[in-house]
Design a protein around this motif. Sequence first.
Motif, PDB file in Angstrom:
ATOM      1  N   ARG A 177       2.381   1.970 -10.638  1.00  0.00           N
ATOM      2  CA  ARG A 177       1.464   1.080  -9.700  1.00  0.00           C
ATOM      3  C   ARG A 177       1.560  -0.310 -10.406  1.00  0.00           C
ATOM      4  O   ARG A 177       1.671  -1.222  -9.462  1.00  0.00           O
ATOM      5  CB  ARG A 177       0.322   1.448  -9.885  1.00  0.00           C
ATOM      6  CG  ARG A 177      -0.164   2.725  -8.784  1.00  0.00           C
ATOM      7  CD  ARG A 177      -1.479   3.353  -8.768  1.00  0.00           C
ATOM      8  NE  ARG A 177      -2.552   2.258  -8.417  1.00  0.00           N
ATOM      9  CZ  ARG A 177      -3.051   2.003  -7.391  1.00  0.00           C
ATOM     10  NH1 ARG A 177      -2.625   2.936  -6.620  1.00  0.00           N
ATOM     11  NH2 ARG A 177      -3.743   1.048  -7.231  1.00  0.00           N
ATOM     12  N   ARG A 191       2.244   1.633  -3.389  1.00  0.00           N
ATOM     13  CA  ARG A 191       1.210   2.080  -4.355  1.00  0.00           C
ATOM     14  C   ARG A 191       0.806   3.655  -4.173  1.00  0.00           C
ATOM     15  O   ARG A 191       0.396   4.364  -5.012  1.00  0.00           O
ATOM     16  CB  ARG A 191      -0.324   1.133  -4.421  1.00  0.00           C
ATOM     17  CG  ARG A 191       0.035  -0.189  -4.814  1.00  0.00           C
ATOM     18  CD  ARG A 191      -1.048  -0.941  -4.701  1.00  0.00           C
ATOM     19  NE  ARG A 191      -1.037  -2.050  -5.569  1.00  0.00           N
ATOM     20  CZ  ARG A 191      -1.817  -2.963  -5.301  1.00  0.00           C
ATOM     21  NH1 ARG A 191      -2.757  -3.216  -4.624  1.00  0.00           N
ATOM     22  NH2 ARG A 191      -1.631  -4.375  -6.329  1.00  0.00           N
ATOM     23  N   ARG A 192       0.730   3.869  -2.957  1.00  0.00           N
ATOM     24  CA  ARG A 192       0.744   5.439  -2.486  1.00  0.00           C
ATOM     25  C   ARG A 192       1.611   6.302  -3.367  1.00  0.00           C
ATOM     26  O   ARG A 192       1.331   7.392  -3.617  1.00  0.00           O
ATOM     27  CB  ARG A 192       0.499   5.718  -1.089  1.00  0.00           C
ATOM     28  CG  ARG A 192      -0.971   5.421  -0.595  1.00  0.00           C
ATOM     29  CD  ARG A 192      -1.109   5.943   0.875  1.00  0.00           C
ATOM     30  NE  ARG A 192      -0.128   5.802   2.011  1.00  0.00           N
ATOM     31  CZ  ARG A 192      -0.011   4.432   2.504  1.00  0.00           C
ATOM     32  NH1 ARG A 192      -1.333   3.623   2.515  1.00  0.00           N
ATOM     33  NH2 ARG A 192       0.839   3.980   3.366  1.00  0.00           N
ATOM     34  N   GLU A 218       0.842  -1.170   0.083  1.00  0.00           N
ATOM     35  CA  GLU A 218      -0.134   0.202  -0.088  1.00  0.00           C
ATOM     36  C   GLU A 218       0.872   1.293  -0.012  1.00  0.00           C
ATOM     37  O   GLU A 218       0.530   2.129  -0.677  1.00  0.00           O
ATOM     38  CB  GLU A 218      -1.039   0.108   1.030  1.00  0.00           C
ATOM     39  CG  GLU A 218      -2.257  -1.270   1.070  1.00  0.00           C
ATOM     40  CD  GLU A 218      -2.896  -1.039  -0.057  1.00  0.00           C
ATOM     41  OE1 GLU A 218      -3.165   0.230  -0.847  1.00  0.00           O
ATOM     42  OE2 GLU A 218      -2.915  -2.091  -0.814  1.00  0.00           O
ATOM     43  N   ALA A 219       1.957   1.418   0.800  1.00  0.00           N
ATOM     44  CA  ALA A 219       2.939   2.492   0.739  1.00  0.00           C
ATOM     45  C   ALA A 219       3.478   2.637  -0.595  1.00  0.00           C
ATOM     46  O   ALA A 219       3.511   3.881  -1.117  1.00  0.00           O
ATOM     47  CB  ALA A 219       3.944   2.188   1.942  1.00  0.00           C
TER      48      ALA A 219
END
Length: 161
Positions: A110, A101-102, A98-99
């Motif tokens: 991504r 992807r952010r 998640e980190a």
Amino acid sequence: MLVVAVTRVCFVCLGNICRSPTAEGVFRHLVEEAGLSGAFEIDSAGTAAYHAGESPDRRSAATARRRGVPLGGRARQFVREDFGRFDHVLAMDRANLEALRRLAPSEKARAKVRLLRDHDPRAPAEAEVPDPYYGGPDGFDDVFDICMAACRGLLDELRGR
Ligand code: 4NP
């Protein structure tokens, strides 16, 4: 002159001192064993900078050394520009995923991010490499075995078989 396409791979955990240096060392070992060193660029990084500049954790290094895999490098934080440097960014757990992807600046970036264990055909869906940092010594052996299985799967996929 023979031109070999180079595939660039970066393994990413939180601190870049336990899991991702282990995955990097294991993958490099498998690539060398396969005689494919010229075909890959291999690195690792952390989503956090807490341990930047440090060598791999001595427990990870000792476990890997016992299994015939040297670990090296110094911890660094994964930065946005790394998405331009690497073809595949392999996250150890869902928080790392998640980190990353952010942080990714584009859809193309991504799409480079996957969980490492997604490449292990025997692992359950969305399986993680568990963080061994605050646990006992068995955790480091587990991380090594998990990285070995997943890195074998990754190399098989990248070789197209
Ligand atoms: P790694 O392990 O993400 O596998 O390198 C950790 C290293 C340090 C910390 C947590 C996990 N820490 O909280 O300092």
